[in-house]
Design a protein around this motif. Sequence first.
Motif, PDB file in Angstrom:
ATOM      1  N   GLY A   3       0.803  -1.214   0.000  1.00 37.63           N
ATOM      2  CA  GLY A   3       0.000   0.000   0.000  1.00 37.63           C
ATOM      3  C   GLY A   3       0.839   1.270   0.000  1.00 37.63           C
ATOM      4  N   GLU A   4       0.249   2.337  -0.528  1.00 42.91           N
ATOM      5  CA  GLU A   4       0.979   3.592  -0.708  1.00 42.91           C
ATOM      6  C   GLU A   4       1.513   4.161   0.594  1.00 42.91           C
ATOM      7  OE1 GLU A   4      -1.041   6.522  -3.177  1.00 42.91           O
ATOM      8  OE2 GLU A   4      -2.205   4.893  -4.093  1.00 42.91           O
ATOM      9  N   GLN A   5       0.695   4.183   1.643  1.00 46.18           N
ATOM     10  CA  GLN A   5       1.137   4.804   2.885  1.00 46.18           C
ATOM     11  C   GLN A   5       2.270   4.018   3.542  1.00 46.18           C
ATOM     12  OE1 GLN A   5       0.300   7.862   3.795  1.00 46.18           O
ATOM     13  NE2 GLN A   5      -0.806   7.802   1.836  1.00 46.18           N
ATOM     14  N   ALA A   6       2.184   2.689   3.488  1.00 45.25           N
ATOM     15  CA  ALA A   6       3.251   1.872   4.063  1.00 45.25           C
ATOM     16  C   ALA A   6       4.550   2.051   3.288  1.00 45.25           C
ATOM     17  CB  ALA A   6       2.835   0.402   4.061  1.00 45.25           C
ATOM     18  N   LEU A   7       4.440   2.211   1.982  1.00 49.68           N
ATOM     19  CA  LEU A   7       5.634   2.422   1.158  1.00 49.68           C
ATOM     20  C   LEU A   7       6.251   3.793   1.439  1.00 49.68           C
ATOM     21  CD1 LEU A   7       4.272   0.878  -2.142  1.00 49.68           C
ATOM     22  CD2 LEU A   7       6.219   0.005  -0.827  1.00 49.68           C
ATOM     23  N   ALA A  55       4.806  -7.097 -13.150  1.00 48.61           N
ATOM     24  CA  ALA A  55       4.918  -5.910 -12.303  1.00 48.61           C
ATOM     25  C   ALA A  55       4.477  -6.251 -10.885  1.00 48.61           C
ATOM     26  CB  ALA A  55       4.074  -4.781 -12.866  1.00 48.61           C
ATOM     27  N   GLN A  56       5.158  -5.681  -9.895  1.00 53.31           N
ATOM     28  CA  GLN A  56       4.820  -5.950  -8.484  1.00 53.31           C
ATOM     29  C   GLN A  56       3.994  -4.832  -7.853  1.00 53.31           C
ATOM     30  OE1 GLN A  56       7.956  -8.986  -6.590  1.00 53.31           O
ATOM     31  NE2 GLN A  56       8.474  -6.849  -6.235  1.00 53.31           N
ATOM     32  N   PHE A  57       4.082  -3.618  -8.418  1.00 55.94           N
ATOM     33  CA  PHE A  57       3.395  -2.480  -7.821  1.00 55.94           C
ATOM     34  C   PHE A  57       2.482  -1.826  -8.848  1.00 55.94           C
ATOM     35  CE2 PHE A  57       7.309  -2.705  -5.238  1.00 55.94           C
ATOM     36  CZ  PHE A  57       6.749  -2.738  -3.970  1.00 55.94           C
ATOM     37  N   THR A  58       1.440  -1.183  -8.360  1.00 52.03           N
ATOM     38  CA  THR A  58       0.638  -0.338  -9.239  1.00 52.03           C
ATOM     39  C   THR A  58       1.429   0.925  -9.556  1.00 52.03           C
ATOM     40  OG1 THR A  58      -0.380   0.935  -7.453  1.00 52.03           O
ATOM     41  CG2 THR A  58      -1.447  -1.150  -8.076  1.00 52.03           C
ATOM     42  N   GLU A  59       0.998   1.637 -10.577  1.00 55.20           N
ATOM     43  CA  GLU A  59       1.691   2.869 -10.924  1.00 55.20           C
ATOM     44  C   GLU A  59       1.559   3.902  -9.809  1.00 55.20           C
ATOM     45  OE1 GLU A  59       1.612   5.835 -14.739  1.00 55.20           O
ATOM     46  OE2 GLU A  59       1.504   3.675 -15.099  1.00 55.20           O
ATOM     47  N   ARG A  60       0.425   3.911  -9.127  1.00 54.42           N
ATOM     48  CA  ARG A  60       0.247   4.846  -8.010  1.00 54.42           C
ATOM     49  C   ARG A  60       1.225   4.539  -6.884  1.00 54.42           C
ATOM     50  NH1 ARG A  60      -4.434   7.899  -7.267  1.00 54.42           N
ATOM     51  NH2 ARG A  60      -4.269   7.506  -5.029  1.00 54.42           N
ATOM     52  N   GLU A  61       1.457   3.264  -6.622  1.00 55.28           N
ATOM     53  CA  GLU A  61       2.407   2.900  -5.574  1.00 55.28           C
ATOM     54  C   GLU A  61       3.832   3.305  -5.956  1.00 55.28           C
ATOM     55  OE1 GLU A  61       0.372  -1.013  -3.490  1.00 55.28           O
ATOM     56  OE2 GLU A  61       1.322  -1.230  -5.454  1.00 55.28           O
ATOM     57  N   LEU A  62       4.227   3.055  -7.192  1.00 54.26           N
ATOM     58  CA  LEU A  62       5.547   3.492  -7.641  1.00 54.26           C
ATOM     59  C   LEU A  62       5.681   5.002  -7.552  1.00 54.26           C
ATOM     60  CD1 LEU A  62       6.500   1.389 -10.805  1.00 54.26           C
ATOM     61  CD2 LEU A  62       7.635   1.391  -8.588  1.00 54.26           C
ATOM     62  N   ALA A  63       4.633   5.704  -7.971  1.00 54.72           N
ATOM     63  CA  ALA A  63       4.666   7.164  -7.922  1.00 54.72           C
ATOM     64  C   ALA A  63       4.808   7.659  -6.480  1.00 54.72           C
ATOM     65  CB  ALA A  63       3.409   7.743  -8.563  1.00 54.72           C
ATOM     66  N   ALA A  64       4.168   6.976  -5.539  1.00 57.78           N
ATOM     67  CA  ALA A  64       4.279   7.367  -4.123  1.00 57.78           C
ATOM     68  C   ALA A  64       5.710   7.191  -3.627  1.00 57.78           C
ATOM     69  CB  ALA A  64       3.312   6.538  -3.280  1.00 57.78           C
ATOM     70  N   ILE A  65       6.367   6.106  -4.042  1.00 57.34           N
ATOM     71  CA  ILE A  65       7.762   5.872  -3.650  1.00 57.34           C
ATOM     72  C   ILE A  65       8.652   6.981  -4.196  1.00 57.34           C
ATOM     73  CG2 ILE A  65       9.744   4.346  -3.998  1.00 57.34           C
ATOM     74  CD1 ILE A  65       7.675   2.009  -4.051  1.00 57.34           C
ATOM     75  N   VAL A  66       8.488   7.305  -5.483  1.00 54.63           N
ATOM     76  CA  VAL A  66       9.322   8.341  -6.105  1.00 54.63           C
ATOM     77  C   VAL A  66       9.061   9.694  -5.456  1.00 54.63           C
ATOM     78  CG1 VAL A  66       9.824   9.564  -8.253  1.00 54.63           C
ATOM     79  CG2 VAL A  66       9.498   7.082  -8.286  1.00 54.63           C
ATOM     80  N   ASP A  67       7.806   9.996  -5.193  1.00 56.66           N
ATOM     81  CA  ASP A  67       7.464  11.279  -4.585  1.00 56.66           C
ATOM     82  C   ASP A  67       8.081  11.414  -3.194  1.00 56.66           C
ATOM     83  OD1 ASP A  67       5.780  13.792  -4.380  1.00 56.66           O
ATOM     84  OD2 ASP A  67       4.948  12.642  -2.694  1.00 56.66           O
ATOM     85  N   GLU A  68       7.963  10.381  -2.386  1.00 56.81           N
ATOM     86  CA  GLU A  68       8.496  10.439  -1.018  1.00 56.81           C
ATOM     87  C   GLU A  68      10.018  10.510  -1.031  1.00 56.81           C
ATOM     88  OE1 GLU A  68       7.598  11.336   2.605  1.00 56.81           O
ATOM     89  OE2 GLU A  68       5.966  10.592   1.321  1.00 56.81           O
ATOM     90  N   GLU A 113       6.012  -4.143 -18.865  1.00 58.52           N
ATOM     91  CA  GLU A 113       5.014  -3.375 -18.106  1.00 58.52           C
ATOM     92  C   GLU A 113       5.680  -2.621 -16.957  1.00 58.52           C
ATOM     93  OE1 GLU A 113       0.998  -4.110 -15.355  1.00 58.52           O
ATOM     94  OE2 GLU A 113       1.988  -5.801 -16.358  1.00 58.52           O
ATOM     95  N   GLY A 114       6.570  -3.294 -16.246  1.00 57.47           N
ATOM     96  CA  GLY A 114       7.265  -2.640 -15.140  1.00 57.47           C
ATOM     97  C   GLY A 114       8.196  -1.548 -15.604  1.00 57.47           C
ATOM     98  N   ILE A 115       8.887  -1.765 -16.729  1.00 56.37           N
ATOM     99  CA  ILE A 115       9.785  -0.738 -17.280  1.00 56.37           C
ATOM    100  C   ILE A 115       8.989   0.510 -17.647  1.00 56.37           C
ATOM    101  CG2 ILE A 115      11.330  -0.179 -19.195  1.00 56.37           C
ATOM    102  CD1 ILE A 115      12.037  -3.217 -19.261  1.00 56.37           C
ATOM    103  N   ALA A 116       7.836   0.309 -18.305  1.00 54.28           N
ATOM    104  CA  ALA A 116       6.998   1.447 -18.707  1.00 54.28           C
ATOM    105  C   ALA A 116       6.509   2.222 -17.486  1.00 54.28           C
ATOM    106  CB  ALA A 116       5.819   0.946 -19.536  1.00 54.28           C
ATOM    107  N   ALA A 117       6.113   1.515 -16.426  1.00 55.78           N
ATOM    108  CA  ALA A 117       5.648   2.193 -15.209  1.00 55.78           C
ATOM    109  C   ALA A 117       6.776   2.993 -14.569  1.00 55.78           C
ATOM    110  CB  ALA A 117       5.085   1.175 -14.230  1.00 55.78           C
ATOM    111  N   CYS A 118       7.985   2.449 -14.592  1.00 58.86           N
ATOM    112  CA  CYS A 118       9.133   3.173 -14.051  1.00 58.86           C
ATOM    113  C   CYS A 118       9.377   4.465 -14.818  1.00 58.86           C
ATOM    114  CB  CYS A 118      10.382   2.290 -14.115  1.00 58.86           C
ATOM    115  SG  CYS A 118      10.387   0.925 -12.948  1.00 58.86           S
ATOM    116  N   LEU A 119       9.275   4.401 -16.125  1.00 56.30           N
ATOM    117  CA  LEU A 119       9.483   5.592 -16.947  1.00 56.30           C
ATOM    118  C   LEU A 119       8.427   6.643 -16.643  1.00 56.30           C
ATOM    119  CD1 LEU A 119      10.947   7.018 -19.286  1.00 56.30           C
ATOM    120  CD2 LEU A 119       9.457   5.782 -20.857  1.00 56.30           C
ATOM    121  N   ARG A 120       7.172   6.221 -16.543  1.00 53.11           N
ATOM    122  CA  ARG A 120       6.087   7.185 -16.323  1.00 53.11           C
ATOM    123  C   ARG A 120       6.138   7.815 -14.941  1.00 53.11           C
ATOM    124  NH1 ARG A 120       3.042   3.259 -19.404  1.00 53.11           N
ATOM    125  NH2 ARG A 120       2.352   2.256 -17.466  1.00 53.11           N
TER     126      ARG A 120
END
Length: 401
Positions: A157-161, A194-207, A223-230
């Motif tokens: 989950g986003e908050q735990a990440l 992919a292990q994470f949703t794009e929202r979860e990855l975005a939360a990690i990058v933002d934090e 799929e995971g590479i594309a999510a990382c780029l976005r």
Amino acid sequence: MRYYTADRLITGDRGRCIRYGGVLVDGALVRWAGPDREVPRRLRRKSEHVELGPLTLLPGLVDSHVHLALDGAPGAMDRMRAASDDELYALMLRNAAELLSAGVTTARDLGAPGGLGVRVRDAIRSGLAPGPELVVSGAPLTKPDGHCWFMGGARDGEQALRQAVREQARAGVDVIKVMATGGALTRGSASWQAQFTERELAAIVDEATRAGLPVAAHAHGTEGIAACLRTGVHTIEHCSFLDASGAIIPDHGLILQLAANGVHVCPTISVRFTERWDRSDPRRLPALPALYRQGVPVVVGTDAGTDGAPHHAYVEGLIGMAWLGLPPAEILEAATSRAARALRVETLTGRIAAGLRADFIAVGGNPLHDVSALRALRLVVARGQEVRSRSEPPCANEWAQ
């Protein structure tokens, strides 16, 4: 002060090679570097001259992707899981020293249990143990039961990440590592998924961005590479374009986006590739040639420590990149100045220039003509100190010349 001269000096500035060049070391830093005929006379008089003769001086090498807590032999993950923290700490220090003896003066450790990476980094920086300058992550962020969950970074989950990122930042890490896809070395994990949703990855990058930290993302599947780029991760590790069958199918549209965005990619070519590559199976050809042809900024990393990739075998990964068609000058840049930029240490190392750390090596032959010349390692200087001198016999694990 000490003044090193050699028949060739490669500074790390886009393949520039100076005929009969010199490097003046003052403490831990380079005081001057350039053609020997231009060294200021007053500095030459004050320094001890080390004449290296028919060797090539070049910047210390950078391994952008290592695992110091793994020993590089088959079953490395299982042994790591069974070891105590004290045993792993000792192993990590040994592996760091092995990297340094192979000419690697800077390395990025991308995953060890708990806070061991920070502990080892600080021990080396304090002078308590030999090793390269380290850029370290904490335990890789992953899903519960996901790739490398046993290192302690599993969150859901986003908050735990976000909380995990904050905890690692307080612990003093230099980079956040995330497992955007599964991995082959964890039972039950699928590398292409992919292990994470794009929202979860975005939360990690933002934090991480809030904490001033870059994000390195393990990503094999498209799929995971594309999510990382976005989501704006800073480096993509492996970038394999694996599908469910195990085939490598580069997505050329995605590769063009990686190039346009200037995302550094570490394709982790190691000695495993040079020993096991089946040239008859084009479906297993790494994506590196396609990445290089489209201008993606590639950096050298060997995944050292994982099964079949010992820490002393760094140069074999560079030779593998040459087999895949990369020119020697491109490989050396990927192993020095460009890797330093990807790791955000370019103001400290990666080139031989006044004011930077005195991190350099000397080898026989000219690696701008053939990177296998790096096997003939004759001198390692890190932070101005000779780690290995020409007078020393080759170490037991040095590759045969």
